[in-house]
Design a protein around this motif. Structure first.
Motif, PDB file in Angstrom:
ATOM      1  N   ASP A 139       0.840  -1.231   0.000  1.00 47.69           N
ATOM      2  CA  ASP A 139       0.000   0.000   0.000  1.00 47.69           C
ATOM      3  C   ASP A 139       0.864   1.266   0.000  1.00 47.69           C
ATOM      4  N   LEU A 140       1.903   1.216   0.817  1.00 49.42           N
ATOM      5  CA  LEU A 140       2.784   2.399   0.830  1.00 49.42           C
ATOM      6  C   LEU A 140       3.435   2.611  -0.531  1.00 49.42           C
ATOM      7  N   GLN A 141       3.804   1.444  -1.096  1.00 44.34           N
ATOM      8  CA  GLN A 141       4.452   1.556  -2.411  1.00 44.34           C
ATOM      9  C   GLN A 141       3.468   2.170  -3.430  1.00 44.34           C
ATOM     10  N   LYS A 142       2.188   1.801  -3.367  1.00 42.51           N
ATOM     11  CA  LYS A 142       1.184   2.363  -4.273  1.00 42.51           C
ATOM     12  C   LYS A 142       1.012   3.848  -4.020  1.00 42.51           C
ATOM     13  N   ILE A 143       0.936   4.196  -2.717  1.00 37.86           N
ATOM     14  CA  ILE A 143       0.775   5.628  -2.397  1.00 37.86           C
ATOM     15  C   ILE A 143       1.949   6.409  -2.942  1.00 37.86           C
ATOM     16  N   ALA A 144       3.129   5.906  -2.714  1.00 38.43           N
ATOM     17  CA  ALA A 144       4.313   6.606  -3.202  1.00 38.43           C
ATOM     18  C   ALA A 144       4.323   6.669  -4.721  1.00 38.43           C
ATOM     19  N   GLY A 145       3.887   5.557  -5.328  1.00 35.98           N
ATOM     20  CA  GLY A 145       3.864   5.556  -6.808  1.00 35.98           C
ATOM     21  C   GLY A 145       2.875   6.576  -7.344  1.00 35.98           C
ATOM     22  N   ASN A 146       1.677   6.617  -6.762  1.00 35.58           N
ATOM     23  CA  ASN A 146       0.691   7.603  -7.211  1.00 35.58           C
ATOM     24  C   ASN A 146       1.191   9.025  -7.006  1.00 35.58           C
ATOM     25  N   THR A 147       1.835   9.211  -5.832  1.00 30.35           N
ATOM     26  CA  THR A 147       2.359  10.560  -5.561  1.00 30.35           C
ATOM     27  C   THR A 147       3.411  10.939  -6.572  1.00 30.35           C
ATOM     28  N   SER A 148       4.261   9.998  -6.906  1.00 25.62           N
ATOM     29  CA  SER A 148       5.319  10.272  -7.881  1.00 25.62           C
ATOM     30  C   SER A 148       4.737  10.592  -9.230  1.00 25.62           C
ATOM     31  N   VAL A 149       3.680   9.827  -9.576  1.00 23.35           N
ATOM     32  CA  VAL A 149       3.028  10.108 -10.882  1.00 23.35           C
ATOM     33  C   VAL A 149       2.431  11.524 -10.919  1.00 23.35           C
ATOM     34  N   GLU A 150       1.724  11.869  -9.823  1.00 26.91           N
ATOM     35  CA  GLU A 150       1.114  13.188  -9.770  1.00 26.91           C
ATOM     36  C   GLU A 150       2.155  14.298  -9.802  1.00 26.91           C
ATOM     37  N   LEU A 151       3.269  14.061  -9.093  1.00 31.49           N
ATOM     38  CA  LEU A 151       4.335  15.052  -9.094  1.00 31.49           C
ATOM     39  C   LEU A 151       4.929  15.220 -10.497  1.00 31.49           C
ATOM     40  N   ASP A 152       5.156  14.090 -11.146  1.00 30.29           N
ATOM     41  CA  ASP A 152       5.706  14.178 -12.511  1.00 30.29           C
ATOM     42  C   ASP A 152       4.739  14.902 -13.442  1.00 30.29           C
ATOM     43  N   ARG A 153       3.437  14.538 -13.284  1.00 30.84           N
ATOM     44  CA  ARG A 153       2.450  15.200 -14.160  1.00 30.84           C
ATOM     45  C   ARG A 153       2.415  16.710 -13.895  1.00 30.84           C
ATOM     46  N   PHE A 154       2.405  17.121 -12.603  1.00 36.23           N
ATOM     47  CA  PHE A 154       2.335  18.552 -12.294  1.00 36.23           C
ATOM     48  C   PHE A 154       3.574  19.282 -12.791  1.00 36.23           C
ATOM     49  N   MET A 155       4.734  18.618 -12.574  1.00 39.95           N
ATOM     50  CA  MET A 155       5.985  19.248 -12.990  1.00 39.95           C
ATOM     51  C   MET A 155       6.001  19.444 -14.503  1.00 39.95           C
ATOM     52  N   LYS A 156       5.558  18.391 -15.223  1.00 47.63           N
ATOM     53  CA  LYS A 156       5.513  18.530 -16.687  1.00 47.63           C
ATOM     54  C   LYS A 156       4.532  19.640 -17.102  1.00 47.63           C
ATOM     55  N   GLU A 157       3.385  19.664 -16.427  1.00 51.19           N
ATOM     56  CA  GLU A 157       2.394  20.690 -16.770  1.00 51.19           C
ATOM     57  C   GLU A 157       2.925  22.082 -16.473  1.00 51.19           C
ATOM     58  N   TYR A 158       3.611  22.251 -15.379  1.00 52.66           N
ATOM     59  CA  TYR A 158       4.163  23.554 -15.027  1.00 52.66           C
ATOM     60  C   TYR A 158       5.194  23.992 -16.055  1.00 52.66           C
ATOM     61  N   VAL A 159       6.119  23.023 -16.335  1.00 50.95           N
ATOM     62  CA  VAL A 159       7.205  23.362 -17.255  1.00 50.95           C
ATOM     63  C   VAL A 159       6.685  23.570 -18.678  1.00 50.95           C
ATOM     64  N   ASN A 160       5.771  22.695 -19.080  1.00 53.41           N
ATOM     65  CA  ASN A 160       5.339  22.718 -20.484  1.00 53.41           C
ATOM     66  C   ASN A 160       4.135  23.623 -20.735  1.00 53.41           C
ATOM     67  N   THR A 161       3.308  23.876 -19.738  1.00 53.93           N
ATOM     68  CA  THR A 161       2.062  24.607 -19.984  1.00 53.93           C
ATOM     69  C   THR A 161       1.962  25.901 -19.192  1.00 53.93           C
ATOM     70  N   ILE A 162       2.076  25.758 -17.838  1.00 52.14           N
ATOM     71  CA  ILE A 162       1.774  26.921 -16.997  1.00 52.14           C
ATOM     72  C   ILE A 162       2.757  28.052 -17.251  1.00 52.14           C
ATOM     73  N   GLU A 163       4.029  27.745 -17.098  1.00 49.09           N
ATOM     74  CA  GLU A 163       5.033  28.798 -17.224  1.00 49.09           C
ATOM     75  C   GLU A 163       5.069  29.371 -18.664  1.00 49.09           C
ATOM     76  N   PRO A 164       5.115  28.516 -19.730  1.00 45.85           N
ATOM     77  CA  PRO A 164       5.109  29.101 -21.086  1.00 45.85           C
ATOM     78  C   PRO A 164       3.856  29.931 -21.372  1.00 45.85           C
ATOM     79  N   THR A 165       2.698  29.428 -20.875  1.00 42.58           N
ATOM     80  CA  THR A 165       1.456  30.165 -21.128  1.00 42.58           C
ATOM     81  C   THR A 165       1.487  31.534 -20.468  1.00 42.58           C
ATOM     82  N   VAL A 166       1.967  31.583 -19.198  1.00 44.55           N
ATOM     83  CA  VAL A 166       2.033  32.869 -18.496  1.00 44.55           C
ATOM     84  C   VAL A 166       2.979  33.819 -19.218  1.00 44.55           C
TER      85      VAL A 166
END
Length: 750
Positions: free
Chosen positions: A412-439
Motif C-alpha cells: 500500500d505504501l508503495q502504491k501511495i508513493a507511486g501515485n504521488t510520484s506520478v502526480e508530481l511528474d504530471r504537475f511538474m511537466k504541466e508547469y514546465v510545459n504549460t503553466i510557465e510558457p502560457t504565463v
C-alpha cells in the motif's frame, strides 16, 4: 331808254372820229393787260432760277476715324453740292464768306465745322452728340431769297441726315441680321432656358423646404460641433489617462515577467526536489517488497518515508507560496473597470473627477486565471502529499500487531508513493510545459497589444490638435454657410416673385409672339432695310386740280386785279357825266355805264386773250375763263363806275381804298387763314374773293357748286350797285355838286 342808247352811240361815234380820243381809249384798253401780263410772266417760274442765287459754303471739317475707318462728311457734302445746280455755290474761306454775306455778295453762308464728322461718329459711343452746321443769311437783301436759301440748306441737312441715318441703320440691321442667325442657332438653348425657368418655378416650394431643412441641419451640425469642441479637453484627458494606464500596465507586466523569471528556477528546483524525493521513496518501498521485515525496520522505513513526504510538502508549499506572490503581483495590474486611486502620481485629480471620467478599455493578459490553476494544482499536490502521509501513518496504525499484513502494508505504501510520484511528474511537466510558457506568452502578447494601443493613443493624442482645428474651421464654415442659407431664405420671396414674373412673361410672350417670326424679322435683307430707312416715306402726290407752274397759279389774281385797275384807269381819265341838260341824271348814269362797260369788255378780251395766247400758262377751261372774265369785268365796272358816278372824286377814292383792301384781304396771294383777323373778317364781303375764286375754277378745273356761289354773289353785288346808282345818283349828286364846286374854288382839283 332811247336817250340812254343815244348817249352810248354818241360816245362811240366821238371816240371813233377823234383820233386823239381813240389813241387814249386804246391805251386805256391795253394798259391793264400789260399790268397782268408782266406780273404773270415774272411769276411764271420764280424758283426755276435759284441757280443764280450766290450761296457760300465753308468746309472746315477735318474728318474722324470710326472703327479704323476714316470718314469726312464735309468733303462728301462739298462733292454733293458741286453736282447740285439748285444754287450758285461758292466754296470759299470763312472770312471771305462772312464778309461776302455781310456786304451782300452772298445771300447766305453755310459753315461746316471742323468737328462735323466727329459729332456724327459719336453715335457709336456712349454719348452721341448732334452735328451742327452754321447757317448765316442776310435778310436785308430780299424778303424771299432767305426763304429759298434756307430751303436749300434744309434740303442739304435732310439729305446728309438721311444718308447718315441709312448708313447707321444699315450697320444696325446688318448686326440684327447676324443676331437673327445666332438666335436661330441658339434657339434650342433659348427653349431649354424657358424650360429651366418653368422647372425652377415648379421647384420653388421644394427649394424653399430644402433651404429650411438645410438651415435646420446646419444648426444641428453646428450644435454637434460645439459639443465635440466641448468634449475635446475631456478626450485629451482620457487619452492621457489611457497612456498612463498603459505605461503602468506595461510596468507591472515587466515586473511580473521579471518575478516569474526569477522564481521559475527555484520553483523548478523545488518541484524537482519533490519529484526526486518521491522517486527515492518509491524506490525505497520497491526494495522493501519481498524482504522479510520486522516492525522495527518497518517503522524505520515509515519514518524515513514520512520525513521525505514532509520535506516534499514543505517544498510544494514553498512553490505554492511563490505562485501566490506572483499572483498577487499580477493582480496589481489595472483592470478595464478599475480606476487609479486618489492621490497617485499618475492621477493627480481628486476621486470625484476620476469617477466622472471614463477610463479607456485596455487589453490585459489572463494571467490570474492561469496562476489560479497553478496554485490550485499545487494545492491539490500538497493535499495529495498530505493525504499520502496521512495514509502512510494510517497504515502504521492498521498493521500494529498484524504481522501477517506487513507485506500488504508495504504494498500500500508503495502504491501511495507511486501515485504521488506520478502526480508530481504530471504537475511538474504541466508547469514546465504549460503553466510557465502560457504565463510568459500571455505577458508577451499583452505587452505587444499594449504597445499597439499605446501607439494608437499617441497617434490620437497628436491628432487632437488637428481635430480641434478642423472643428474650428467647420464651425466657421458652418456659420458662413448658415448665414448664406439664412440670406437665401430671406431672399426667397423676392427670388420667387421674380422667377414667377419671368415665367409669366415668357408665357405671355409665347402667347403673343412667335420667336420664329422674330428670327425671320431679324434675318431681313440689311440692304433693303437700309434703303427703306434712307427714305422711309415717299410722298405720293395726287393733284386733283393740277397747276402747271407758279405763273398759272397767279394768273387768276393778276387778271382780276388788272380788270379792277382797268376800271380805275377809265374813271380816272373819262368823265361819268354828259355835258348838256337834255338828259336826266339817271339816263346819263345808264348811258355812260354802257360806254364804260364796252371799254371794260375790250380790256377783258385783251387781258384774257393774252393770258391764253402770249403767256406760258395752262388754263384747264379757256372758254369759261373768257366768260368768267367778261362777267367779272361787268361786275367791277358797275361797282367802280357807280361809286364815281354817284360820289364823284370821293367815289374814286373809295374805289382805290376797295382795291387796297381787296389786294390784301381776298386771299389772292396768301391763304386767308394766314392773314390778320381784320382781313379774315372782311374777306367774305369782298368782290375780289369771289372773282379770283371763279377764275381759279376755270384755270384748275370747274366745280360748279363753287362757280354758282361765286357768280351769285357777284351778280347780287353788281345788281345792288346798279340799283343804288339808278335810285340815288340824282339825290346824292345834288350834294356832291356843291362839294365839287367848292373844291374847284381851291384851284387844284379838276
Amino acid at each position: 331808254m332811247r336817250n340812254i342808247f343815244t348817249i352810248f352811240k354818241r360816245d362811240v361815234r366821238n371816240i371813233s372820229t377823234n383820233w386823239v380820243a381813240a389813241i387814249l381809249i386804246g391805251g386805256l384798253i391795253f394798259l391793264p393787260s400789260l399790268y397782268a401780263w408782266l406780273n404773270i410772266y415774272a411769276s411764271s417760274d420764280p424758283y426755276g432760277r435759284t441757280d443764280k442765287l450766290p450761296v457760300a459754303v465753308v468746309n472746315e471739317d477735318v474728318g474722324a476715324d470710326v472703327k479704323d475707318e476714316h470718314i469726312n462728311t464735309g468733303k462728301e457734302i462739298v462733292s454733293t453740292l458741286k453736282e447740285n445746280p439748285s444754287m450758285e455755290w461758292h466754296f470759299v474761306s470763312r472770312k471771305k464768306a462772312l464778309d461776302g454775306v455781310e456786304y451782300g455778295d452772298y445771300f447766305a453762308v453755310m459753315v461746316l465745322p471742323d468737328n462735323l464728322s466727329e459729332q456724327l461718329a459719336s453715335v457709336v459711343s456712349g454719348n452721341p452728340q448732334k452735328a451742327e452746321i452754321d447757317y448765316y443769311v442776310n435778310e436785308k437783301l430780299n424778303s424771299i431769297a432767305p426763304k429759298i436759301t434756307e430751303k436749300g440748306a434744309t434740303v442739304i441737312v435732310d439729305k446728309v441726315s438721311s444718308q447718315f441715318v441709312s448708313t447707321v441703320n444699315g450697320v444696325i440691321f446688318d448686326m440684327m441680321n447676324r443676331l437673327g442667325l445666332e438666335l436661330e442657332a441658339d434657339l434650342p438653348d433659348v427653349q431649354k432656358f424657358e424650360n429651366y425657368v418653368f422647372d425652377a418655378e415648379k421647384s420653388l416650394p421644394e427649394i424653399y423646404n430644402l433651404l429650411n431643412r438645410g438651415l435646420d441641419d446646419a444648426t444641428d451640425a453646428q450644435a454637434i460641433i460645439h459639443q465635440a469642441q466641448g468634449k475635446l479637453p475631456e478626450a485629451k484627458q482620457i487619452t492621457d489617462d489611457g497612456l498612463g494606464q498603459i505605461n503602468r500596465t506595461v510596468s507591472y507586466l515587466n515586473e511580473a515577467e521579471q518575478k516569474l523569471n526569477e522564481m521559475s528556477p527555484k520553483i523548478k528546483a523545488d518541484l524537482k526536489k519533490v519529484s526526486d524525493i518521491s522517486n527515492e521513496a518509491n524506490d525505497f518501498l520497491k526494495q522493501l517488497q519481498g524482504v522479510q521485515l520486522d516492525f522495527t525496520e518497518l517503522d524505520k522505513a515509515k519514518k524515513a518515508l514520512d520525513d521525505r513526504v514532509t520535506t516534499s510538502i514543505e517544498r510544494v508549499d514553498g512553490v505554492q507560496q511563490d505562485l501566490t506572490r506572483l499572483q498577487e503581483l499580477v493582480q496589481q495590474i489595472p483592470r478595464p473597470d478599475e480606476k487609479p486611486s486618489p492621490g497617485t502620481e499618475e492621477n493627480p485629480d481628486n476621486g470625484e473627477n476620476a469617477e466622472q471620467r471614463p477610463t479607456p478599455s485596455l487589453p490585459t493578459p489572463d494571467l490570474s486565471g492561469r496562476l489560479n490553476d497553478a496554485i490550485t494544482k499545487t494545492e491539490d499536490l500538497k493535499n495529495l502529499l498530505i493525504e499520502a502521509q496521512t495514509n502512510a501513518r494510517t497504515v502504521n496504525a492498521v498493521v500494529q500487531g498484524k504481522a501477517e499484513e506487513l507485506d500488504q502494508a508495504v504494498d500500500d505504501l508503495q502504491k501511495i508513493a507511486g501515485n504521488t510520484s506520478v502526480e508530481l511528474d504530471r504537475f511538474m511537466k504541466e508547469y514546465v510545459n504549460t503553466i510557465e510558457p502560457t504565463v510568459l506568452k500571455e505577458i508577451s502578447t499583452a505587452k505587444g497589444t499594449l504597445g499597439q494601443a499605446k501607439g494608437l493613443l499617441i497617434e490620437i493624442q497628436s491628432t487632437l490638435p488637428k481635430v480641434q482645428t478642423i472643428l474650428g474651421n467647420s464651425d466657421r464654415e458652418l456659420t458662413e454657410g448658415k448665414g448664406t442659407i439664412e440670406k437665401a431664405v430671406a431672399e426667397y420671396p423676392y427670388v420667387s416673385e421674380k422667377v414667377n414674373q419671368l415665367a409669366d412673361k415668357i408665357r405671355s410672350i409665347q402667347g403673343e409672339t412667335d420667336i420664329n417670326e422674330i428670327i425671320k424679322l431679324l434675318q431681313n435683307d440689311p440692304n433693303a432695310e437700309k434703303s427703306f430707312f434712307e427714305e422711309p416715306i415717299q410722298l405720293k402726290e395726287n393733284r386733283l386740280f393740277s397747276i402747271e407752274n407758279y405763273g398759272t397759279g397767279m394768273t387768276p389774281f393778276y387778271t382780276v386785279l388788272s380788270l379792277w385797275v382797268g376800271c380805275l384807269l377809265l374813271i380816272s381819265l373819262l368823265s361819268t357825266d354828259v355835258h348838256g341838260d337834255e338828259f336826266t341824271r339817271r339816263q346819263v348814269y345808264f348811258g355812260r355805264l354802257l360806254t364804260f362797260g364796252l371799254i371794260g369788255l375790250l380790256q377783258t378780251f385783251i387781258v384774257v386773250g393774252g393770258d391764253l395766247l402770249l403767256l406760258d400758262v395752262h388754263i384747264r377751261e379757256p372758254l369759261w375763263f373768257i366768260v368768267f372774265g367778261v362777267i367779272i369785268s361787268v361786275v367791277f365796272m358797275s361797282i367802280v363806275y357807280t361809286l364815281v358816278s354817284v360820289f364823284g372824286d370821293v367815289g374814286k377814292a373809295m374805289a382805290i381804298v376797295m382795291l387796297v383792301l381787296q389786294i390784301a384781304g381776298s386771299g389772292g396771294t396768301y391763304p386767308v387763314v394766314l392773314l390778320p383777323d381784320f382781313f379774315g373778317a372782311i374777306n367774305p364781303f369782298l368782290p375780289f374773293t369771289y372773282a379770283i375764286d371763279v377764275m381759279r375754277e376755270a384755270v384748275g378745273g370747274i366745280v360748279w357748286e363753287r362757280v354758282a356761289k361765286d357768280l351769285t354773289f357777284l351778280a347780287v353785288c353788281s345788281a345792288a350797285f346798279i340799283l343804288f346808282g339808278a335810285l340815288l345818283k340824282e339825290r346824292i349828286n345834288k350834294g356832291t355838286d356843291k362839294l365839287l364846286k367848292k373844291s374847284k374854288e381851291a384851284g387844284i382839283f379838276h
